[in-house]
Write an enzyme that holds these catalytic residues in place. Structure first.
Site, PDB file in Angstrom:
ATOM      1  N   TRP A 150       0.734  -1.201  -0.119  1.00  0.00           N
ATOM      2  CA  TRP A 150       0.134   0.063   0.051  1.00  0.00           C
ATOM      3  C   TRP A 150       0.767   1.253   0.222  1.00  0.00           C
ATOM      4  O   TRP A 150       1.911   1.306   0.816  1.00  0.00           O
ATOM      5  CB  TRP A 150      -0.835  -0.102   1.279  1.00  0.00           C
ATOM      6  CG  TRP A 150      -1.782   1.012   1.458  1.00  0.00           C
ATOM      7  CD1 TRP A 150      -2.680   1.578   0.501  1.00  0.00           C
ATOM      8  CD2 TRP A 150      -2.022   1.652   2.597  1.00  0.00           C
ATOM      9  NE1 TRP A 150      -3.309   2.732   1.101  1.00  0.00           N
ATOM     10  CE2 TRP A 150      -3.104   2.834   2.520  1.00  0.00           C
ATOM     11  CE3 TRP A 150      -1.818   1.639   4.174  1.00  0.00           C
ATOM     12  CZ2 TRP A 150      -3.636   3.560   3.369  1.00  0.00           C
ATOM     13  CZ3 TRP A 150      -2.237   2.474   5.223  1.00  0.00           C
ATOM     14  CH2 TRP A 150      -3.236   3.532   4.552  1.00  0.00           C
ATOM     15  N   ASP A 231      -1.189  -5.713   8.968  1.00  0.00           N
ATOM     16  CA  ASP A 231      -2.270  -4.891   8.663  1.00  0.00           C
ATOM     17  C   ASP A 231      -3.333  -5.686   8.155  1.00  0.00           C
ATOM     18  O   ASP A 231      -3.273  -6.374   7.146  1.00  0.00           O
ATOM     19  CB  ASP A 231      -1.688  -3.933   7.551  1.00  0.00           C
ATOM     20  CG  ASP A 231      -2.507  -2.716   7.132  1.00  0.00           C
ATOM     21  OD1 ASP A 231      -3.580  -2.789   7.770  1.00  0.00           O
ATOM     22  OD2 ASP A 231      -2.218  -1.753   6.447  1.00  0.00           O
ATOM     23  N   LYS A 267     -13.744  -0.957   4.932  1.00  0.00           N
ATOM     24  CA  LYS A 267     -14.128  -1.722   3.693  1.00  0.00           C
ATOM     25  C   LYS A 267     -15.491  -2.660   4.309  1.00  0.00           C
ATOM     26  O   LYS A 267     -16.318  -2.772   3.589  1.00  0.00           O
ATOM     27  CB  LYS A 267     -13.228  -2.469   3.373  1.00  0.00           C
ATOM     28  CG  LYS A 267     -11.777  -1.684   2.867  1.00  0.00           C
ATOM     29  CD  LYS A 267     -12.057  -0.808   1.609  1.00  0.00           C
ATOM     30  CE  LYS A 267     -11.169  -0.108   1.161  1.00  0.00           C
ATOM     31  NZ  LYS A 267     -10.166   0.607   2.029  1.00  0.00           N
TER      32      LYS A 267
END
Length: 422
Positions: A150, A231, A267
């Protein structure tokens, strides 16, 4: 004020920020801005990392609507500050969601949980904590990041004085996991190194290790005494199953790997703008966990003072009510299922109808919101400039941007780009 003084103050004001360089715009937000101003009727946005329904619209989860209605009709709720570490009912429930309701680490009081500003805030607070208190190997503070990762990861660590080094992860030849390269880095890194690991639905590749591969990774982490910085932004979004997507995290905790977990509800609950997240640090004992919490409180207090209430209340209601929780799991299954359907349909069009050159198995083998198509930067740029299909230059696409109205247009444009006829 005399004219001379006015002139001096004017010069001082004009020169104050002359040495501040102009920063480049964020690539994803720049892509979205370009898409919004494009007037082409068939334009497609495959850059944004947010769920869209089959009509390309944001989807508010039905279970979230119900939780909001409960909050609205609870007069006793107020707008007072939360504790520094967050809404207690939220932090307890969030820890059980990621670590499991029967987690030994939780039962033994070894888990410190702090509510954060979504997953980004969890990454920042975790990085800040490590930069202050981790026993770094040698003189350098370094974190190992997957190549690629990311885009925000290196920036977050850099801002707290931790530099980034990269371990092999994605293999462009197979459009899959470079497992041997990953293991080689784990073995060659100095003992006690910090490795940032995507818990599931790797961003940006969509490539995850198998359970057997996770087991090997965990063993080497233990042998080398490495620290796992997990993560987890997509729990439930990868497979549609919350427990399945938390498997790697729970396995590593049970094995005794030193680690922390960054958790996001952006999300899987569709709460992008509410910024609901948590940082969980697993300590060797209860006393250590209490000391960790005391320092996290100091760091959090100096930055945001208290986390926001509204989104945490929504998530807490969902996690603690059996009926709402069941409905949430169905909502998650709906989102994950649509993504999987788009993968299958795209694969079918490319391989069975268009006979697009190359192997496209990775479209269905990858998992989660994103997919690495394997196309070149030149082909990616051609799709954007000629077909008005907005994606990052590395060929990453957000599968949620595809739907039954645009998937054929995207597939035929991709086919033309690969053939060089676009």
């Amino acid at each position: 004020m005399t004219d001379r003084l006015k002139q001096i103050f004017s010069q001082m004001s004009s020169e104050l920020w002359q040495n501040v360089p102009l920063a480049p715009p964020d690539s994803i937000f720049k892509l979205t801005a370009a898409y919004k101003t494009d007037t082409f009727d068939k334009k497609v946005n495959l850059g944004v990392g947010a769920y869209r329904d089959d009509n390309d619209k944001p989807w508010i989860l039905p279970v979230v609507r119900k939780a909001e209605e409960i909050i609205l009709n609870t007069p006793a709720l107020d707008h007072e500050y939360l504790p520094i570490t967050g809404l207690p009912e939220f932090t307890v429930a969030a820890a059980k969601l990621i670590l499991g309701p029967d987690s030994r680490a939780i039962a033994e009081g070894r888990v410190t949980t702090v509510q954060t500003i979504s997953g980004t805030g969890a990454n920042h607070l975790g990085a800040l904590f490590l930069s202050r208190f981790y026993q770094w190997t040698g003189d350098k503070k370094e974190v190992y990041l997957s190549d690629p990762t990311w885009a925000n990861h290196p920036a977050i660590f850099n801002n707290v004085g931790v530099s980034s080094v990269y371990y092999p992860y994605y293999d462009p030849k197979t459009i899959g996991l470079n497992f041997d390269g990953f293991l080689s880095s784990l073995k060659s890194a100095p003992s006690g190194s910090v490795f940032l690991i995507h818990a599931c639905a790797h961003n940006p590749t969509g490539v995850d290790p198998t359970r057997e591969q996770w087991e090997v990774i965990a063993e080497i982490m233990l042998e080398k005494g490495h620290y796992g910085f997990f993560d987890c932004a997509y729990q439930g979004f990868a497979s549609g199953d919350l427990d399945n997507d938390a498997w790697a995290v729970r396995f590593f905790v049970d094995k005794g790997v030193k680690m922390l977990i960054c958790q996001s509800f952006a999300k899987n609950a569709g709460l992008y703008g509410e910024r609901v997240g948590a940082l969980h640090i697993v300590s060797p004992g209860k006393e250590a966990a209490e000391r960790v919490k005391s320092q996290l409180s100091v760091l959090q207090r100096s930055e945001i003072s208290n986390p926001p209430t509204y989104g945490a209340r929504i998530v807490t209601l969902i996690l603690n009510d059996a009926g709402l929780f069941s409905e949430w799991k169905r909502d998650i299954s709906t989102m994950a299922g649509r993504i999987i359907d788009m993968r299958k349909e795209l694969f079918t069009i490319l391989t069975e109808e268009l006979h697009t050159p190359g192997n496209w198995d990775h479209i269905v083998n990858q998992i989660g919101m994103f997919s690495f198509t394997g196309i070149t930067p030149e082909q990616s740029k051609a799709l954007t400039e000629k077909a008005h299909i907005y994606l990052t230059v590395n060929g990453r696409i957000s599968m949620t941007g595809l739907n039954h109205n645009n998937i054929r247009y995207f597939a035929t444009s991709l086919d033309a780009a690969v053939r060089g006829t676009l």
